[in-house]
Design an enzyme around this catalytic site. Structure first.
Site, PDB file in Angstrom:
ATOM      1  N   SER A  80      18.638  61.330  41.177  1.00 45.04           N
ATOM      2  CA  SER A  80      18.953  62.661  40.678  1.00 45.04           C
ATOM      3  C   SER A  80      18.367  62.871  39.283  1.00 45.04           C
ATOM      4  O   SER A  80      18.445  61.994  38.425  1.00 45.04           O
ATOM      5  CB  SER A  80      20.473  62.837  40.627  1.00 45.04           C
ATOM      6  N   LEU A 124      21.658  68.574  31.876  1.00 49.24           N
ATOM      7  CA  LEU A 124      22.154  69.205  33.110  1.00 49.24           C
ATOM      8  C   LEU A 124      21.652  70.625  33.327  1.00 49.24           C
ATOM      9  O   LEU A 124      22.394  71.474  33.832  1.00 49.24           O
ATOM     10  CB  LEU A 124      23.691  69.206  33.132  1.00 49.24           C
ATOM     11  N   CYS A 174      27.176  61.589  32.639  1.00 47.39           N
ATOM     12  CA  CYS A 174      26.063  62.202  31.914  1.00 47.39           C
ATOM     13  C   CYS A 174      26.272  62.025  30.421  1.00 47.39           C
ATOM     14  O   CYS A 174      27.256  62.507  29.872  1.00 47.39           O
ATOM     15  CB  CYS A 174      25.916  63.695  32.234  1.00 47.39           C
ATOM     16  N   GLY A 189      15.957  51.332  36.141  1.00 47.12           N
ATOM     17  CA  GLY A 189      14.758  50.581  35.817  1.00 47.12           C
ATOM     18  C   GLY A 189      13.989  50.020  36.987  1.00 47.12           C
ATOM     19  O   GLY A 189      13.053  49.234  36.807  1.00 47.12           O
TER      20      GLY A 189
END
Lengths: 304, 243
Positions: free
Chosen positions: A18, A71, A129, A244
């Site tokens: 995402s 966002l 977030c 990663g």
């Protein structure tokens, strides 16, 4: 290469993460979406959001990057009316709808709308977030709040719920455990690691938001450690490993740490075809490592 | 978006901290105003560089050394292989140009106007170019525009070359349709001087360059737009430049 997330079958474990693949459709310009294991679309909130001030991106040498996009999204109504149906026209695999919120009610509301109006397969609930004030990470840094969001979301939907966890905590297993105890069907970790870069010539932070989320090869060891800790703390709970991952060998390593599937984020910003390249290279790497079924290696390092 | 390996033919300094790189590879589909994204050893993200010219199978990039990545670019030697994404972004819409066109560029914002000038000249347009630099040692591209048959005004802020002053000192209120690229203060001054009848290239820090991370989004009168995808060229009327 087939793997399972709960009872959902993925043809391979590779999922664009995402925030690094738009709403999926964008990638169809250079990739057949149907080769992907699943697609995790851009995080959605109730209202449209413009995101943070720019610059929102800062590079970190060879090891990765910071982002503080904040966002930006068109809001849940646009996503259910336009974005998810558009993706569905091009792609018949599992769609993972990523959900964010500023309150427990908002999380539940957005999940309910997506559940009711779309055929998204999994809800990935972002309580991590780092880039918006009060935007999720507050819920992902306390076991009680994480459990409360999980419970509210589970009550709002019958679709599988995967909670996306923050690495910016002292003990990720306590958050993971709280989510699973509150009914989470699975977990996704890690979100980005809170970081900072400074423009030494102008003596100020590079990012307008001051701090941002660090991702890229530099976070892989952190992600592996946390996925492994959580796999031991929550046996039987499927984990989407993220952080990663840049190669087929990283995918295998993440699965050996305990992940059932793997999200690819920053690597796809450096190389838009990263997911495709990795999927194509997986069979050979499996053969070399004498892996017959990828599912056989999930959490294999815990069998010592 | 296309991803290909390119062969470096030459890489030379053409002005103070300004370099010109010529590569051969698959130039198909590249239009004026687009950019490429170049992978630089030792750096995670690609460098977005505007397309300066396409000639046969040769692509010219003119770039300024502003940080470690572009310094490494300037050290690349002929025969090196480079990994590029091409055909990125929305280029200049030349259909809006009338018979007479004005191009306005500042500093390292000048390069994309060179390929644009070439295409406009091929289309039979009369092209006048106004370009500005800080000082004489930074001036480049005047001859390229002259060779294309454009009228050229060069300005330097310190007066060490060409006209003394900034590009807007040269502009007349009754300017024709224009295309501009350069630093934000220059772009704002253009709107104040000759209005919004034109197109401008925006510059922003990018993550992906292909429209999937929304790191470079700007607010426009038509909502949030990605500089790398809906841009870098925008109708000036749609932009919110805080003029």
């Amino acid at each position: 290469m087939k793997v399972r997330l709960k009872d959902i079958i993925l043809k391979n474990p590779v999922i664009p993460a995402s925030g690094t693949c738009g709403f999926g459709v964008e990638m169809s310009e250079w990739m057949d979406l149907n080769i992907l294991g699943a697609i995790s679309i851009k995080g959605t909130t109730r209202e449209a959001r413009q995101g943070n001030a720019r610059p929102r991106i800062a590079e970190c040498g060879a090891t990765g990057m910071l982002n503080a996009v904040g966002l930006q999204n068109p809001g849940v109504e646009e996503v259910v009316r336009h974005e998810i149906p558009e993706l569905r026209r091009l792609y018949d695999g599992p769609i993972i709808a990523n959900v964010s919120g500023f309150s427990i009610e908002e999380y539940a509301y957005v999940c309910e709308r997506i559940d009711k109006e779309t055929d998204a397969t999994i809800l990935e609930v972002n309580i991590s977030c780092p880039n918006v004030h009060n935007g999720g990470m507050a819920f992902g840094t306390s076991p009680e709040a994480a459990a409360e969001v999980t419970g509210a979301v589970k009550a709002a939907t019958r679709k599988p719920v995967f909670m996306k966890l923050s690495p910016n905590v002292t003990d990720i297993t306590s958050i993971a455990r709280a989510c699973v105890d509150a009914g989470a069907d699975g977990l996704c970790l890690i979100n980005t690691v809170l970081g900072m870069r400074i423009d030494i010539r102008h003596r100020k932070p590079v990012l307008a938001n001051r701090y941002g989320g660090y991702s890229g090869p530099g976070v892989l060891p952190i992600a592996l450690r946390m996925v492994n800790q959580v796999s031991k703390a929550c046996p039987g709970t499927p984990i989407i490993g993220c952080g990663g991952v840049s190669s087929e060998e990283d995918v295998i390593e993440m699965m050996m740490a305990g992940a059932s599937a793997v999200e690819i984020g920053a690597a796809g910003l450096r190389n838009p075809k990263a997911c495709q390249t990795i999927i194509e290279a997986l069979p050979r790497a499996m053969k070399e490592l004498k892996i017959e079924h990828l599912e056989d290696i999930i959490g294999i390092v815990n069998n010592e | 978006m296309k991803q290909n390996k390119w062969h470096l033919l030459s890489n030379e300094r053409i002005a103070e901290r300004v370099w010109k790189m010529v590569l051969t590879g698959d130039v198909s589909g590249i239009v004026p105003g687009q950019f490429v994204e170049l992978l630089v050893p030792g750096h995670y993200l690609r460098r977005p560089i505007s397309v300066c010219d396409v000639d046969g199978d040769r692509l010219t990039l003119i770039y300024k050394t502003v940080g470690q990545g572009t310094v490494i670019m300037s050290q690349m030697r002929p025969d090196e292989k480079l990994d590029l994404l091409t055909c990125l972004g929305n280029g200049y819409d030349m259909s809006k140009a009338e018979d007479e066109v004005l191009l306005i560029g500042g500093g390292v914002g000048v390069p994309p106007l060179i390929y644009l000038a070439k295409k406009l000249r091929e289309g039979g347009k009369r092209v006048h170019v106004v370009i500005g630099f800080n000082t004489k040692s930074e001036v480049f591209s005047e001859e390229m525009f002259l060779n294309l048959g454009c009228g050229v005004d060069v300005c330097t802020i310190d007066g060490s070359y060409g006209k003394h002053g900034v590009v807007t000192d040269v502009l007349k209120k009754s300017a024709p349709y224009y295309f501009a690229c350069g630093p934000m203060p220059m772009l704002r001054a253009i709107v104040q001087t000759i209005g919004t009848n034109g197109q401008m290239s925006m510059e922003e820090r990018m993550g992906c360059g292909v429209g999937i991370c929304v790191g470079c989004s700007i607010e426009t009168k038509n909502g949030m737009k990605r500089v790398c995808k809906e841009g870098p060229v925008f109708d000036v009327e749609c932009l919110m430049l805080n003029v």
